[in-house]
Design a protein around this motif. Structure first.
Motif, short mmCIF file in Angstrom:
data_model
loop_
_atom_site.label_atom_id
_atom_site.label_comp_id
_atom_site.label_asym_id
_atom_site.label_seq_id
_atom_site.Cartn_x
_atom_site.Cartn_y
_atom_site.Cartn_z
N TYR A 174 14.68 10.86 30.56
CA TYR A 174 15.55 11.38 29.24
C TYR A 174 16.98 11.98 29.84
O TYR A 174 17.98 11.19 29.34
CB TYR A 174 14.66 12.66 28.67
N VAL A 224 12.04 14.30 20.30
CA VAL A 224 13.53 13.80 20.31
C VAL A 224 14.05 13.84 18.72
O VAL A 224 15.03 13.80 18.64
CB VAL A 224 13.56 12.69 21.17
N CYS A 264 7.19 7.27 26.93
CA CYS A 264 8.77 6.92 27.32
C CYS A 264 9.24 5.77 26.14
O CYS A 264 10.23 6.09 25.73
CB CYS A 264 8.96 6.43 28.69
#
Length: 365
Positions: A174, A224, A264
């Motif tokens: 990130y 996110v 991810c």
């Protein structure tokens, strides 16, 4: 000890203090899977929440038909008496299907289902059930900014355990990815995403109005995706982040199902949908190369930090992870976000009834 402010208000825990906060007006959502049931971490979380005494505690449960009775009875054993929302009950899937909302399921969908009910209170806090260092200060700290006029609050903490640096997905994926984006695009949303000290933490709180306006990623992109919506709704001025100390919890392998490699890709999808939705036009090949260079520099810096503290550090292993994560930097998969509760005709009470019917049937209550 530092006291640096970021672009969003940053509240530091200089002392081990439980601040005054509106817990009596808040619902707490705790996503839980059957593999976490009866763990020491989950037991600590649920026992400690009884001392916090929020208005409601909703456990967003993901469990198989064969195990749900065992898990539900374990949850019933706590004095806290949490509300159990069996998120993957067949009855819930049917209710979602009637409104065209079936699709991939995961942590994000479970939390979204619970948020519909939680938003009946004035404030909502969400946190995971896997922290062995969970404290009764966590929920009050998350809620404290909301009572001071902020709309969104995000938790951050140090991922240091057993003389090692953890938080690998955040440190090695990130952070360098957001820095790579910032190098190419001077966009407010990128600045916002870069303001959070632990953007992938599962701990946040918000006003019920903001919660009803959140779209939800269905899986591991939840955190996110939530930041992307918080940027649109709250922005810099109405966002805070709060210090939750040092966290110790479960660690995942990089490879394999549910590993960091899979996570991810979902994080990347959520991030790219957020920034593209804000108007950025990304060159993914250039972004991937820039990411690799920045991540490589960060590995050097983390290695120095680890050595400074006398920690073990596997630089080669960290670079292998960077190579794995780089594969996720590509045009995002289809946007399968769930709609905001304020924009759907599905009623939260319909979900609650369906989950209760499923639980009653599966547990013979």
């Amino acid at each position: 000890m530092e006291y640096v402010q970021e672009r969003v208000a940053t509240l530091h825990a200089f002392a081990d203090r439980v601040p005054e906060a509106p817990t009596e007006s808040a619902a707490v959502v705790v996503p839980l899977t059957e593999r976490e049931h009866a763990s020491l971490a989950a037991e600590r979380v649920l026992t400690t929440l009884d001392r916090v005494d929020p208005a409601r505690v909703i456990v967003a449960l993901r469990a198989s038909e064969e195990r749900v009775d065992t898990v539900a009875r374990w949850l019933d054993s706590f004095e806290l008496g949490p509300e159990v929302l069996w998120c993957n009950a067949p009855e819930v899937r049917d209710a979602l299907g009637e409104h065209g909302l079936n699709g991939p399921a995961g942590k994000g969908r479970d939390v979204w289902l619970a948020l519909g009910l939680a938003a009946q209170e004035e404030y909502v806090a969400v946190h995971d059930a896997d922290a062995t260092t969970y404290s009764r200060a966590h929920v009050p700290r998350l809620l404290f900014p909301l009572a001071r006029g902020y709309d969104f609050s995000k938790g951050y903490y140090a991922r240091v355990e057993n003389d090692r640096l953890y938080g690998r997905l955040f440190r090695l994926f990130y952070t360098p990815l957001v820095r790579a984006l910032d190098a190419d695009d001077d966009a407010p949303i990128v600045d916002y995403l870069a303001s959070f000290r632990y953007a992938l933490s599962g701990e946040f709180a918000a006003t019920s109005d903001l919660v009803r306006r959140l779209r939800a990623q269905r899986g591991w992109g939840l955190e996110v995706g939530t930041l992307g919506d918080a940027f649109e709704i709250a922005g810099f001025s109405d966002t805070a982040q709060v210090d939750l100390g040092q966290h110790e919890h479960d660690h995942r392998a990089v490879g394999g199902p549910q590993g960091l490699g899979d996570m991810c890709r979902e994080v990347a999808t959520a991030l790219f949908h957020a920034v593209e939705g804000a108007g950025l036009d990304l060159d993914y090949d250039r972004l991937r190369e820039r990411y690799r260079r920045i991540a490589d520099d960060l590995v050097e810096q983390y290695g120095a930090d680890a050595a400074f503290n006398g920690f073990a550090f596997d630089a080669a292993g960290e670079r292998e992870q960077v190579a794995t994560y780089a594969e996720a930097i590509a045009p995002p998969d289809e946007d399968t976000r769930l709609p905001a509760w304020a924009e759907t005709d599905l009623d939260p009470e319909t979900v609650e009834r369906a989950a209760r019917q499923g639980l009653d049937r599966a547990t013979d209550r």
